[in-house]
Design a protein around this motif. Structure first.
Motif, PDB file in Angstrom:
ATOM      1  N   ARG A 148      -2.679   1.405   8.971  1.00 14.85           N
ATOM      2  CA  ARG A 148      -1.746   0.279   8.915  1.00 14.85           C
ATOM      3  C   ARG A 148      -1.736  -0.461   7.585  1.00 14.85           C
ATOM      4  O   ARG A 148      -0.868  -1.286   7.346  1.00 14.85           O
ATOM      5  CB  ARG A 148      -2.040  -0.683  10.071  1.00 14.85           C
ATOM      6  N   PHE A 149      -2.715  -0.170   6.741  1.00 17.83           N
ATOM      7  CA  PHE A 149      -2.739  -0.787   5.411  1.00 17.83           C
ATOM      8  C   PHE A 149      -2.748   0.288   4.327  1.00 17.83           C
ATOM      9  O   PHE A 149      -3.465   0.178   3.327  1.00 17.83           O
ATOM     10  CB  PHE A 149      -3.947  -1.711   5.280  1.00 17.83           C
ATOM     11  N   ALA A 150      -1.943   1.310   4.540  1.00 23.98           N
ATOM     12  CA  ALA A 150      -1.869   2.406   3.575  1.00 23.98           C
ATOM     13  C   ALA A 150      -1.344   1.940   2.227  1.00 23.98           C
ATOM     14  O   ALA A 150      -1.570   2.585   1.198  1.00 23.98           O
ATOM     15  CB  ALA A 150      -0.981   3.523   4.133  1.00 23.98           C
ATOM     16  N   HIS A 151      -0.622   0.815   2.201  1.00 25.29           N
ATOM     17  CA  HIS A 151      -0.036   0.311   0.957  1.00 25.29           C
ATOM     18  C   HIS A 151      -1.043  -0.440   0.094  1.00 25.29           C
ATOM     19  O   HIS A 151      -0.755  -0.738  -1.068  1.00 25.29           O
ATOM     20  CB  HIS A 151       1.131  -0.629   1.281  1.00 25.29           C
ATOM     21  N   LEU A 152      -2.225  -0.756   0.636  1.00 21.39           N
ATOM     22  CA  LEU A 152      -3.216  -1.492  -0.137  1.00 21.39           C
ATOM     23  C   LEU A 152      -3.980  -0.551  -1.064  1.00 21.39           C
ATOM     24  O   LEU A 152      -4.189   0.628  -0.754  1.00 21.39           O
ATOM     25  CB  LEU A 152      -4.187  -2.220   0.790  1.00 21.39           C
ATOM     26  N   GLY A 153      -4.412  -1.070  -2.207  1.00 24.54           N
ATOM     27  CA  GLY A 153      -5.072  -0.257  -3.214  1.00 24.54           C
ATOM     28  C   GLY A 153      -6.478   0.164  -2.832  1.00 24.54           C
ATOM     29  O   GLY A 153      -7.097  -0.390  -1.910  1.00 24.54           O
ATOM     30  N   ASP A 154      -7.001   1.158  -3.557  1.00 27.11           N
ATOM     31  CA  ASP A 154      -8.344   1.665  -3.288  1.00 27.11           C
ATOM     32  C   ASP A 154      -9.426   0.624  -3.546  1.00 27.11           C
ATOM     33  O   ASP A 154     -10.538   0.752  -3.034  1.00 27.11           O
ATOM     34  CB  ASP A 154      -8.622   2.902  -4.154  1.00 27.11           C
ATOM     35  N   ASP A 155      -9.137  -0.408  -4.347  1.00 24.40           N
ATOM     36  CA  ASP A 155     -10.127  -1.440  -4.633  1.00 24.40           C
ATOM     37  C   ASP A 155     -10.108  -2.556  -3.599  1.00 24.40           C
ATOM     38  O   ASP A 155     -10.767  -3.579  -3.761  1.00 24.40           O
ATOM     39  CB  ASP A 155      -9.927  -2.023  -6.029  1.00 24.40           C
ATOM     40  N   THR A 156      -9.361  -2.373  -2.506  1.00 27.95           N
ATOM     41  CA  THR A 156      -9.359  -3.326  -1.394  1.00 27.95           C
ATOM     42  C   THR A 156     -10.644  -3.171  -0.595  1.00 27.95           C
ATOM     43  O   THR A 156     -11.070  -2.062  -0.287  1.00 27.95           O
ATOM     44  CB  THR A 156      -8.149  -3.080  -0.483  1.00 27.95           C
ATOM     45  N   PHE A 157     -11.247  -4.281  -0.255  1.00 26.07           N
ATOM     46  CA  PHE A 157     -12.491  -4.270   0.525  1.00 26.07           C
ATOM     47  C   PHE A 157     -12.171  -4.363   2.014  1.00 26.07           C
ATOM     48  O   PHE A 157     -11.187  -4.973   2.419  1.00 26.07           O
ATOM     49  CB  PHE A 157     -13.382  -5.442   0.109  1.00 26.07           C
ATOM     50  N   PHE A 158     -13.033  -3.753   2.835  1.00 25.20           N
ATOM     51  CA  PHE A 158     -12.904  -3.940   4.285  1.00 25.20           C
ATOM     52  C   PHE A 158     -14.293  -3.949   4.909  1.00 25.20           C
ATOM     53  O   PHE A 158     -15.254  -3.388   4.372  1.00 25.20           O
ATOM     54  CB  PHE A 158     -12.057  -2.823   4.915  1.00 25.20           C
ATOM     55  N   SER A 159     -14.391  -4.608   6.038  1.00 23.25           N
ATOM     56  CA  SER A 159     -15.637  -4.646   6.801  1.00 23.25           C
ATOM     57  C   SER A 159     -15.296  -4.661   8.278  1.00 23.25           C
ATOM     58  O   SER A 159     -14.534  -5.516   8.736  1.00 23.25           O
ATOM     59  CB  SER A 159     -16.458  -5.894   6.432  1.00 23.25           C
ATOM     60  N   ALA A 160     -15.826  -3.686   9.023  1.00 23.92           N
ATOM     61  CA  ALA A 160     -15.600  -3.586  10.462  1.00 23.92           C
ATOM     62  C   ALA A 160     -16.945  -3.646  11.176  1.00 23.92           C
ATOM     63  O   ALA A 160     -17.850  -2.855  10.870  1.00 23.92           O
ATOM     64  CB  ALA A 160     -14.877  -2.279  10.801  1.00 23.92           C
ATOM     65  N   HIS A 161     -17.071  -4.580  12.107  1.00 26.13           N
ATOM     66  CA  HIS A 161     -18.339  -4.772  12.802  1.00 26.13           C
ATOM     67  C   HIS A 161     -18.085  -4.921  14.297  1.00 26.13           C
ATOM     68  O   HIS A 161     -17.135  -5.587  14.717  1.00 26.13           O
ATOM     69  CB  HIS A 161     -19.064  -6.017  12.277  1.00 26.13           C
ATOM     70  N   GLN A 162     -18.942  -4.282  15.097  1.00 26.61           N
ATOM     71  CA  GLN A 162     -18.832  -4.363  16.551  1.00 26.61           C
ATOM     72  C   GLN A 162     -20.191  -4.675  17.148  1.00 26.61           C
ATOM     73  O   GLN A 162     -21.201  -4.038  16.816  1.00 26.61           O
ATOM     74  CB  GLN A 162     -18.315  -3.038  17.131  1.00 26.61           C
ATOM     75  N   HIS A 203     -12.630  -7.645   8.558  1.00 24.61           N
ATOM     76  CA  HIS A 203     -12.252  -8.372   7.345  1.00 24.61           C
ATOM     77  C   HIS A 203     -11.542  -7.432   6.375  1.00 24.61           C
ATOM     78  O   HIS A 203     -11.896  -6.258   6.261  1.00 24.61           O
ATOM     79  CB  HIS A 203     -13.490  -8.940   6.632  1.00 24.61           C
ATOM     80  N   ILE A 204     -10.562  -7.987   5.667  1.00 22.00           N
ATOM     81  CA  ILE A 204      -9.906  -7.294   4.564  1.00 22.00           C
ATOM     82  C   ILE A 204     -10.008  -8.185   3.336  1.00 22.00           C
ATOM     83  O   ILE A 204      -9.692  -9.380   3.398  1.00 22.00           O
ATOM     84  CB  ILE A 204      -8.422  -7.009   4.863  1.00 22.00           C
ATOM     85  N   GLY A 205     -10.454  -7.615   2.220  1.00 19.44           N
ATOM     86  CA  GLY A 205     -10.603  -8.376   0.986  1.00 19.44           C
ATOM     87  C   GLY A 205      -9.638  -7.905  -0.082  1.00 19.44           C
ATOM     88  O   GLY A 205      -9.528  -6.701  -0.344  1.00 19.44           O
ATOM     89  N   LEU A 206      -8.928  -8.845  -0.691  1.00 18.01           N
ATOM     90  CA  LEU A 206      -7.929  -8.532  -1.707  1.00 18.01           C
ATOM     91  C   LEU A 206      -8.432  -8.958  -3.084  1.00 18.01           C
ATOM     92  O   LEU A 206      -8.846 -10.102  -3.266  1.00 18.01           O
ATOM     93  CB  LEU A 206      -6.614  -9.245  -1.388  1.00 18.01           C
ATOM     94  N   PRO A 207      -8.405  -8.054  -4.069  1.00 17.38           N
ATOM     95  CA  PRO A 207      -8.884  -8.387  -5.418  1.00 17.38           C
ATOM     96  C   PRO A 207      -7.970  -9.372  -6.127  1.00 17.38           C
ATOM     97  O   PRO A 207      -6.882  -9.708  -5.645  1.00 17.38           O
ATOM     98  CB  PRO A 207      -8.904  -7.021  -6.128  1.00 17.38           C
ATOM     99  N   GLU A 208      -8.409  -9.817  -7.312  1.00 14.06           N
ATOM    100  CA  GLU A 208      -7.726 -10.889  -8.026  1.00 14.06           C
ATOM    101  C   GLU A 208      -6.260 -10.564  -8.339  1.00 14.06           C
ATOM    102  O   GLU A 208      -5.396 -11.436  -8.283  1.00 14.06           O
ATOM    103  CB  GLU A 208      -8.457 -11.195  -9.342  1.00 14.06           C
ATOM    104  N   HIS A 209      -5.977  -9.314  -8.664  1.00 11.61           N
ATOM    105  CA  HIS A 209      -4.625  -8.964  -9.107  1.00 11.61           C
ATOM    106  C   HIS A 209      -3.653  -8.763  -7.956  1.00 11.61           C
ATOM    107  O   HIS A 209      -2.451  -8.607  -8.167  1.00 11.61           O
ATOM    108  CB  HIS A 209      -4.669  -7.683  -9.944  1.00 11.61           C
ATOM    109  N   SER A 210      -4.142  -8.774  -6.728  1.00 14.15           N
ATOM    110  CA  SER A 210      -3.294  -8.448  -5.577  1.00 14.15           C
ATOM    111  C   SER A 210      -2.554  -9.681  -5.065  1.00 14.15           C
ATOM    112  O   SER A 210      -3.130 -10.761  -4.940  1.00 14.15           O
ATOM    113  CB  SER A 210      -4.142  -7.868  -4.438  1.00 14.15           C
ATOM    114  N   ASP A 211      -1.265  -9.494  -4.786  1.00 16.85           N
ATOM    115  CA  ASP A 211      -0.476 -10.549  -4.144  1.00 16.85           C
ATOM    116  C   ASP A 211      -0.030 -10.111  -2.753  1.00 16.85           C
ATOM    117  O   ASP A 211       0.920 -10.641  -2.192  1.00 16.85           O
ATOM    118  CB  ASP A 211       0.734 -10.921  -5.007  1.00 16.85           C
ATOM    119  N   GLU A 212      -0.724  -9.102  -2.197  1.00 19.85           N
ATOM    120  CA  GLU A 212      -0.385  -8.589  -0.874  1.00 19.85           C
ATOM    121  C   GLU A 212      -0.739  -9.607   0.205  1.00 19.85           C
ATOM    122  O   GLU A 212      -1.568 -10.505   0.003  1.00 19.85           O
ATOM    123  CB  GLU A 212      -1.145  -7.282  -0.606  1.00 19.85           C
TER     124      GLU A 212
END
Length: 336
Positions: A273-287, A208-217
């Motif tokens: 691959r998401f180097a352009h996303l901000g530090d306040d971007t959320f991510f979750s990786a599960h296996q 999962h990738i989570g984008l904060p309110e201000h992001s239009d990415e």
């Protein structure tokens, strides 16, 4: 009592009454809402089977939410979503529903999650025969006074080969080859050319990738699928010829991975691959790996903000905090 008299009596609006205990509730809503969504993808319309969950917060003086409004908003939002997009965006629909649910319910906060099953066609690795693979796409949105947070995710199956068992098999094979007169150099050449046996697992990776309110990415689901499938020892295919089966097995045994390795590879893929996303971007990786020589299964997970894992990679120090999905969705001030 006459029929006209009965018709003139209006039933009380129970939901407008005060609750017996005036305490606010964190989430109230509906789950298991199933819809078929028609989306235009790659120039053609396709049907997607989707399951939705819709929630709002409930104030202390509000007895209950208007449950029928959830269904009305879902139907309206599905009809309003633009069908001309090149790829399916579950989070787009989730955002539409969350914003309308919040408005219709008069809530401070609304949360919507969509889980959709959809097909992709891809060629088998050697024969090139077209095979249909079914993937799961997730889209979530939380609408509040600050704006709307979006979360997009995917789940895909793959194959892993156990490094530990492979090392044990290689060690005993080396002893037998030495006893049979092979030199160390010859043994190394054999191992370079012949993958060593080990036991396998079928794995399920979720990202999962989570984008904060201000992001239009934009976060393409296909990119997430590539990261998940490449994190495992090998992709799997529903339809294969014998040459394809041999290729998949050999590929998996040439890059054995633990469940932890798969998660770390997903993290690597997100950072690269998401180097352009901000530090306040959320991510979750599960296996999750379904074991074959044990009764149990194994799990591994990493979640948090991109800024956390970037600092960890730069400094080599363990990050003291891993922001959870729930905390990020709730938009705590310390994570803003």
């Amino acid at each position: 009592m006459s029929q006209s008299r009965t018709a003139s009596i209006q039933a009380p609006d129970v939901q407008a009454q005060l609750p017996a205990l005036e305490v606010s509730l964190s989430r109230v809503g509906v789950t298991g809402v199933e819809k078929v969504i028609r989306i235009k993808q790659d120039g053609a319309e396709q049907l997607f089977s989707a399951r939705l969950e819709c929630y709002v917060d409930l104030g202390p003086r509000q007895k209950g939410a208007h449950m029928s409004r959830f269904e009305e908003v879902v139907n309206d939002a599905i009809g309003e979503v633009i069908l001309g997009e090149a790829t399916f965006r579950a989070e787009t629909l989730a955002r539409h529903v969350a914003e309308r649910v919040r408005e219709r319910q008069g809530a401070r906060r609304a949360e919507v999650t969509i889980e959709a099953r959809y097909p992709e066609h891809k060629p088998a690795p050697v024969s090139g025969i077209q095979t249909q693979e079914i993937y799961t796409l997730f889209g979530s949105a939380v609408a509040s006074e600050q704006g709307t947070r979006r979360l997009v995710g995917v789940a895909a199956a793959g194959m892993t080969a156990c490094p530990c068992a492979q090392q044990l098999v290689q060690g005993s094979s080396r002893e037998r080859l030495l006893a049979d007169g092979f030199s160390e150099d010859e043994i190394e050449r054999i191992f370079d050319h012949v993958p060593v046996a080990t036991h396998n697992q079928r794995g399920l990776g979720t990202l999962h990738i989570g984008l904060p309110e201000h992001s239009d990415e934009d976060v393409p689901a296909q990119t997430l699928l590539d990261i998940v499938e490449n994190s495992m020892s090998s992709e799997i295919y529903e339809l294969m010829k014998r040459t394809d089966e041999g290729s998949v097995v050999e590929k998996a045994h040439r890059r054995p991975r633990f469940v932890e390795d798969c998660v770390r590879e997903m993290v690597r893929g997100v950072v690269d691959r998401f180097a352009h996303l901000g530090d306040d971007t959320f991510f979750s990786a599960h296996q999750k790996n379904l074991e074959t020589i044990h009764q149990h299964n194994v799990d591994a997970e990493r979640f948090g903000l991109l800024g956390e894992v970037r600092r960890e990679l730069e400094t080599g120090e363990h990050s003291p905090t891993h922001v959870s999905r729930r905390a990020w969705l709730d938009g705590a001030e310390s994570f803003a």
